[in-house]
Design an enzyme around this catalytic site. Structure first.
Site, PDB file in Angstrom:
ATOM      1  N   ARG A  91      -4.016   3.358   9.196  1.00  6.40           N
ATOM      2  CA  ARG A  91      -5.420   3.383   9.639  1.00  6.40           C
ATOM      3  C   ARG A  91      -5.868   2.017  10.127  1.00  6.40           C
ATOM      4  NH1 ARG A  91      -4.976   6.533   5.414  1.00  6.40           N
ATOM      5  NH2 ARG A  91      -5.532   4.836   4.012  1.00  6.40           N
TER       6      ARG A  91
ATOM      7  N   GLU B  60      -1.156   0.345  -8.371  1.00 10.76           N
ATOM      8  CA  GLU B  60      -1.606   0.699  -9.717  1.00 10.76           C
ATOM      9  C   GLU B  60      -0.415   1.187 -10.549  1.00 10.76           C
ATOM     10  OE1 GLU B  60      -5.033   3.054  -9.105  1.00 10.76           O
ATOM     11  OE2 GLU B  60      -5.745   2.773 -11.160  1.00 10.76           O
TER      12      GLU B  60
HETATM   13  P1  AMP Z   1      -5.239  -1.688  -2.004  1.00  8.52           P
HETATM   14  O1  AMP Z   1      -3.902  -2.292  -1.755  1.00  8.52           O
HETATM   15  O2  AMP Z   1      -5.380  -1.110  -3.376  1.00  8.52           O
HETATM   16  O3  AMP Z   1      -6.367  -2.655  -1.664  1.00  8.52           O
HETATM   17  O4  AMP Z   1      -5.378  -0.442  -1.044  1.00  8.52           O
HETATM   18  C1  AMP Z   1      -5.703  -0.647   0.252  1.00  8.52           C
HETATM   19  C2  AMP Z   1      -4.973   0.279   1.179  1.00  8.52           C
HETATM   20  O5  AMP Z   1      -4.957   1.623   0.712  1.00  8.52           O
HETATM   21  C3  AMP Z   1      -5.675   0.263   2.504  1.00  8.52           C
HETATM   22  O6  AMP Z   1      -4.705   0.151   3.524  1.00  8.52           O
HETATM   23  C4  AMP Z   1      -6.439   1.576   2.542  1.00  8.52           C
HETATM   24  O7  AMP Z   1      -6.248   2.194   3.783  1.00  8.52           O
HETATM   25  C5  AMP Z   1      -5.872   2.423   1.420  1.00  8.52           C
HETATM   26  N1  AMP Z   1      -6.869   2.882   0.427  1.00  8.52           N
HETATM   27  C6  AMP Z   1      -6.915   2.553  -0.881  1.00  8.52           C
HETATM   28  N2  AMP Z   1      -7.899   3.188  -1.516  1.00  8.52           N
HETATM   29  C7  AMP Z   1      -8.523   3.936  -0.596  1.00  8.52           C
HETATM   30  C8  AMP Z   1      -9.641   4.836  -0.636  1.00  8.52           C
HETATM   31  N3  AMP Z   1     -10.333   5.086  -1.765  1.00  8.52           N
HETATM   32  N4  AMP Z   1     -10.017   5.415   0.510  1.00  8.52           N
HETATM   33  C9  AMP Z   1      -9.334   5.180   1.658  1.00  8.52           C
HETATM   34  N5  AMP Z   1      -8.276   4.361   1.753  1.00  8.52           N
HETATM   35  C10 AMP Z   1      -7.870   3.744   0.655  1.00  8.52           C
END
Ligand code: AMP
Length: 171
Positions: A58, A95
């Site tokens: 995305r 996680e």
């Molecule tokens: P993180 O590494 O936990 O910050 O997750 C970020 C990545 O996961 C990004 O590339 C987002 O596109 C996706 N992502 C994580 N959580 C969500 C969510 N609640 N809604 C949409 N995309 C998410």
């Protein structure tokens, strides 16, 4: 324009307990999409950005048009095994378990000023991996900009001094 009101919450996607922030209604609205890209690029117009790095998948939909707006090049950061040329890899924690991002070894020159763009920052692991890849390639990471910050997960704390900006924060 209230971009946040166009973001659709999808409960229990892709797994139970996650509320997925679906940005496709924003992407599909010509005025909203244009407004979003302009807003993501705005703070960086005078920052001499030479490359914009986007995170699969995305993130690509936002980073490539931001690159055009800033008259910069585009660099894809992808999941392992997707890029055809020689890559460097950065592992990061999820996680549960680990994942990794890859970048072509010749994607940036040392000293290039790079902006990282993604749709959502949650725990910050993905953005941190992107910053690490670019730092290892000796790029100067000018900032990380995202459309949506999930504030309750405090992902920006992982970015350690890299300027961070989110257009919308959900708590
Ligand atoms: P993180 O590494 O936990 O910050 O997750 C970020 C990545 O996961 C990004 O590339 C987002 O596109 C996706 N992502 C994580 N959580 C969500 C969510 N609640 N809604 C949409 N995309 C998410």
């Amino acid at each position: 324009m209230d971009l946040a009101s166009l973001v659709r919450d999808v409960p229990d996607f892709p797994e139970p307990g996650i509320v997925f922030k679906d940005i496709t209604p924003v992407l599909g609205d010509p005025v909203a999409f244009n407004t979003l890209i302009a807003a993501l690029a705005e703070k960086y117009e005078d920052q001499r950005i030479s490359k914009v790095a986007g995170i699969e998948a995305r993130g690509f939909t936002l980073a490539a048009p931001v690159a055009r707006t800033l008259e910069a090049g585009f660099v894809p950061l992808r999941k392992p095994g997707k890029l055809p040329w020689q890559t460097m890899r950065q592992n990061y924690s999820l996680e549960y378990g680990t994942d990794a991002l890859e970048m072509h070894i010749d994607a940036v020159e040392p000293g290039e000023r790079v902006l990282i763009v993604d749709d959502v920052i949650a725990t910050g692991g993905t953005a941190f991996a992107a910053v690490e890849l670019l730092r290892r390639a000796q790029a100067e990471v000018v900032g990380v900009v995202v459309f949506i910050e999930l504030g309750f997960l405090n992902g920006k704390a992982t970015l350690e001094g890299v300027p961070f900006h989110a257009l919308v924060r959900f708590d």
